[in-house]
Design a protein around this motif. Structure first.
Motif, mmCIF file in Angstrom:
data_model
loop_
_atom_site.group_PDB
_atom_site.id
_atom_site.type_symbol
_atom_site.label_atom_id
_atom_site.label_comp_id
_atom_site.label_asym_id
_atom_site.label_seq_id
_atom_site.Cartn_x
_atom_site.Cartn_y
_atom_site.Cartn_z
ATOM 1 N N ILE A 90 23.669 -9.819 52.414
ATOM 2 C CA ILE A 90 24.189 -11.181 52.338
ATOM 3 C C ILE A 90 23.656 -11.942 53.547
ATOM 4 O O ILE A 90 23.962 -11.575 54.687
ATOM 5 C CB ILE A 90 25.733 -11.202 52.347
ATOM 6 N N PRO A 91 22.858 -12.988 53.326
ATOM 7 C CA PRO A 91 22.327 -13.736 54.465
ATOM 8 C C PRO A 91 23.438 -14.285 55.358
ATOM 9 O O PRO A 91 24.468 -14.740 54.880
ATOM 10 C CB PRO A 91 21.551 -14.894 53.801
ATOM 11 N N ARG A 92 23.226 -14.194 56.652
ATOM 12 C CA ARG A 92 24.118 -14.729 57.683
ATOM 13 C C ARG A 92 25.485 -14.056 57.749
ATOM 14 O O ARG A 92 26.388 -14.548 58.417
ATOM 15 C CB ARG A 92 24.282 -16.235 57.540
ATOM 16 N N ALA A 93 25.666 -12.941 57.049
ATOM 17 C CA ALA A 93 26.935 -12.211 57.128
ATOM 18 C C ALA A 93 26.978 -11.447 58.450
ATOM 19 O O ALA A 93 25.936 -11.072 58.993
ATOM 20 C CB ALA A 93 27.060 -11.235 55.962
ATOM 21 N N ILE A 103 29.119 -6.197 57.731
ATOM 22 C CA ILE A 103 29.098 -6.353 56.277
ATOM 23 C C ILE A 103 27.692 -5.984 55.820
ATOM 24 O O ILE A 103 26.726 -6.717 56.067
ATOM 25 C CB ILE A 103 29.473 -7.777 55.845
ATOM 26 N N ALA A 104 27.571 -4.820 55.183
ATOM 27 C CA ALA A 104 26.264 -4.316 54.767
ATOM 28 C C ALA A 104 25.695 -5.118 53.606
ATOM 29 O O ALA A 104 24.487 -5.158 53.411
ATOM 30 C CB ALA A 104 26.374 -2.837 54.393
ATOM 31 N N GLY A 105 26.559 -5.741 52.806
ATOM 32 C CA GLY A 105 26.111 -6.527 51.662
ATOM 33 C C GLY A 105 27.115 -6.434 50.531
ATOM 34 O O GLY A 105 28.309 -6.260 50.765
ATOM 35 N N ILE A 106 26.607 -6.546 49.296
ATOM 36 C CA ILE A 106 27.469 -6.405 48.129
ATOM 37 C C ILE A 106 26.870 -5.362 47.190
ATOM 38 O O ILE A 106 25.670 -5.109 47.200
ATOM 39 C CB ILE A 106 27.682 -7.738 47.370
ATOM 40 N N THR A 107 27.729 -4.760 46.404
ATOM 41 C CA THR A 107 27.317 -3.809 45.375
ATOM 42 C C THR A 107 28.219 -4.046 44.173
ATOM 43 O O THR A 107 29.171 -4.825 44.250
ATOM 44 C CB THR A 107 27.393 -2.346 45.882
ATOM 45 N N ALA A 108 27.910 -3.380 43.082
ATOM 46 C CA ALA A 108 28.699 -3.564 41.866
ATOM 47 C C ALA A 108 29.370 -2.257 41.461
ATOM 48 O O ALA A 108 28.826 -1.171 41.645
ATOM 49 C CB ALA A 108 27.818 -4.059 40.731
ATOM 50 N N MET A 109 30.575 -2.396 40.916
ATOM 51 C CA MET A 109 31.306 -1.273 40.335
ATOM 52 C C MET A 109 31.880 -1.786 39.015
ATOM 53 O O MET A 109 32.732 -2.677 39.021
ATOM 54 C CB MET A 109 32.440 -0.823 41.263
ATOM 55 N N ARG A 110 31.391 -1.258 37.930
ATOM 56 C CA ARG A 110 31.865 -1.666 36.599
ATOM 57 C C ARG A 110 31.927 -3.188 36.481
ATOM 58 O O ARG A 110 32.966 -3.758 36.157
ATOM 59 C CB ARG A 110 33.217 -1.033 36.294
#
Length: 146
Positions: free
Chosen positions: A34-37, A41-48
Motif C-alpha cells: 500500500i503506497p505511503r502506508a 503495514i506490509a500491504g493487503i491480501t485476500a481471504m475468500r
C-alpha cells in the motif's frame, strides 16, 4: 482463566492471543503493498474475497523484520469491524491458560510493554498475553523517536 489461547512466536518470543479474537489461520500467498502506508503495514491480501490488512508484527513492535524467520501463515483477527492478517514467526498450538496474567517486575522490555497485558502460564509453558488492538496500532511514535 481457562480461556482458550492461540500460541504463536512473534519476534522470537512465545505469545498468546485469546482464541475468541482469532477468526482463522491462513496461508499468505501474495501481499500487495500500500503506497505511503506505515512500514509495519506490509500491504493487503485476500481471504475468500475479503480484503485483509497485513500487519508485520515484528515491525509493529519496533523490531528489525529480517532478524527472525517468518511463517507463511498469518493469524486473522477482526478489530472494530476491520480484518487483519498478523504475520508471525510461527504458530505453535491452541491451549488453555492457567490462572490470570501476571506482571513481571521490571516489565517485559520496551517493545513489549505496549502490547503485552501480562505473562500467563499455559499448558505448554509461559507466554506473553497480547492485546491485539495495541499490536495492530503499530509502534509507539514517542518510543520510536527516543
Amino acid at each position: 482463566m481457562d480461556d482458550l489461547l492461540v500460541m504463536a512466536q512473534i519476534a522470537g518470543r512465545r505469545c498468546a492471543l485469546h482464541a475468541h479474537d482469532v477468526q482463522s489461520v491462513i496461508e499468505i500467498a501474495a501481499v500487495t503493498p500500500i503506497p505511503r502506508a506505515p512500514d509495519f503495514i506490509a500491504g493487503i491480501t485476500a481471504m475468500r474475497s475479503q480484503a485483509l490488512t497485513v500487519i508485520d508484527c515484528r515491525r509493529a513492535l519496533g523490531f528489525d523484520p529480517d532478524h527472525w524467520a517468518t511463517d507463511n501463515r498469518a493469524i486473522v483477527v477482526s478489530i472494530a469491524g476491520y480484518s487483519y492478517a498478523l504475520l508471525i514467526d510461527a504458530i505453535e498450538d491452541i491451549t488453555s491458560g492457567m490462572g490470570q496474567p501476571e506482571e513481571i517486575p521490571g516489565g517485559f522490555g520496551p517493545e513489549w510493554s505496549r502490547v503485552a497485558t501480562g505473562l500467563i502460564e499455559t499448558r505448554v509453558g509461559p507466554a506473553l498475553l497480547i492485546d491485539v488492538a495495541a499490536l495492530i496500532a503499530g509502534p509507539d511514535p514517542i518510543g520510536a523517536a527516543a
